[in-house]
Scaffold this active site. Structure first.
Site, mmCIF file in Angstrom:
data_model
loop_
_atom_site.group_PDB
_atom_site.id
_atom_site.type_symbol
_atom_site.label_atom_id
_atom_site.label_comp_id
_atom_site.label_asym_id
_atom_site.label_seq_id
_atom_site.Cartn_x
_atom_site.Cartn_y
_atom_site.Cartn_z
ATOM 1 N N ASP A 138 99.469 -9.307 11.597
ATOM 2 C CA ASP A 138 101.091 -9.733 10.602
ATOM 3 C C ASP A 138 100.720 -9.048 9.464
ATOM 4 O O ASP A 138 99.856 -9.245 8.827
ATOM 5 C CB ASP A 138 101.529 -11.285 10.885
ATOM 6 C CG ASP A 138 102.006 -11.184 12.060
ATOM 7 O OD1 ASP A 138 102.027 -10.472 13.172
ATOM 8 O OD2 ASP A 138 101.620 -12.991 13.031
HETATM 9 N N1 URA Z 1 98.842 -13.426 16.761
HETATM 10 C C1 URA Z 1 99.884 -13.530 15.133
HETATM 11 O O1 URA Z 1 100.793 -14.763 15.103
HETATM 12 N N2 URA Z 1 99.323 -12.791 14.633
HETATM 13 C C2 URA Z 1 98.687 -12.058 14.110
HETATM 14 O O2 URA Z 1 98.846 -11.198 12.683
HETATM 15 C C3 URA Z 1 98.403 -11.710 15.068
HETATM 16 C C4 URA Z 1 98.135 -12.156 16.528
#
Ligand code: URA
Length: 242
Positions: free
Chosen positions: A101
């Site tokens: 993310d």
């Molecule tokens: N899980 C998440 O919620 N976000 C990420 O960036 C990676 C794994």
């Protein structure tokens, strides 16, 4: 492959500049100066650029410590991407393996090896990903056991997570832990933590299979994998290269 492309793929510089330099005599192939940028480089050729040897690598592998605020994508019309942080090498063909993310930091593998990427992300190869997580509140033993047993996530796209290992970090009062998961569903870690009522405050990926984030890399920095790291990664994906 054309000489100018060969050199550009090796990160020597922009193709237009390389062409000019070739015409000025900067390149030698098998001991002869080559002035034609379109010269076809034979397999196994010895190539020199300004007197220094250049060897062709079809695949490249970098580990990056992704900073928060940067997108795990090859391009974005609004935001900076992890590829925008790669300088010095031609970026064509490179991509990040899997997505973090925008606000997640940490380990991103960047490569042009599509088969390795596919295998590292495929559930068939069971490649673990470990995240350092900080949540609101404190994880209880019951929640740790729920994660270990396979946590049902009942949000708008319900699923039951595969068993995940949660190790609480000492002196964190239960709010900081390492979480190892074997799959990569959209926002998986945040959704799992939300499922037990603990919103994620900070998330950082620290490993992917045998590959550990190099603690010396500050956010935004990257480096090539060492040959040992690469061999371990290829091995866990049952691949051989080179
Ligand atoms: N899980 C998440 O919620 N976000 C990420 O960036 C990676 C794994």
């Amino acid at each position: 492959m054309r000489l100018d492309k060969y050199l550009a793929d090796m990160g020597i510089g922009q193709r237009s500049e390389i062409k000019k330099e070739i015409r000025r005599g900067a390149a030698e192939v098998n001991g002869s100066v080559i002035l034609d940028p379109g010269f076809s480089v034979p397999a196994e050729a010895s190539v020199l650029w300004r007197g220094n040897p250049v060897s062709y690598e079809p695949y490249v592998y970098y580990m990056m410590n992704k900073p928060a605020g940067v997108i795990s994508a090859t391009e974005d019309s609004r935001d900076k991407t992890v590829l925008d942080l790669i300088t010095g090498r031609k970026r064509k063909g490179l991509f990040p393996v899997g997505r973090l993310d925008r606000d997640t930091e940490g380990l991103v593998l960047i490569t042009n090896d599509g088969l390795l990427a596919h295998r590292l992300l495929s559930p068939r190869y069971h490649v673990n990903k470990t995240y350092a997580v900080c949540v609101d509140g404190a994880m209880t033993d019951t929640e740790v056991q729920q994660f270990a047993a396979g946590l049902p996530v009942r949000d708008s796209e319900p699923f039951t997570a595969l068993p995940a290992e949660l190790v609480i970090l000492p002196d964190s009062g239960g709010s900081e832990f390492l979480l190892t998961i074997r799959e990569g569903k959209y926002h998986q870690v945040k959704r799992m933590c939300a499922a037990v009522g603990r919103p994620v405050r900070k998330l950082k990926r620290v490993s992917m299979g045998p590959l550990q984030l190099d603690a010396a890399l500050t956010p935004g920095e990257y480096r090539r994998l060492t040959s040992e790291e690469l061999q371990q990664l290829l091995q866990c994906a049952s691949l051989q290269r080179g």
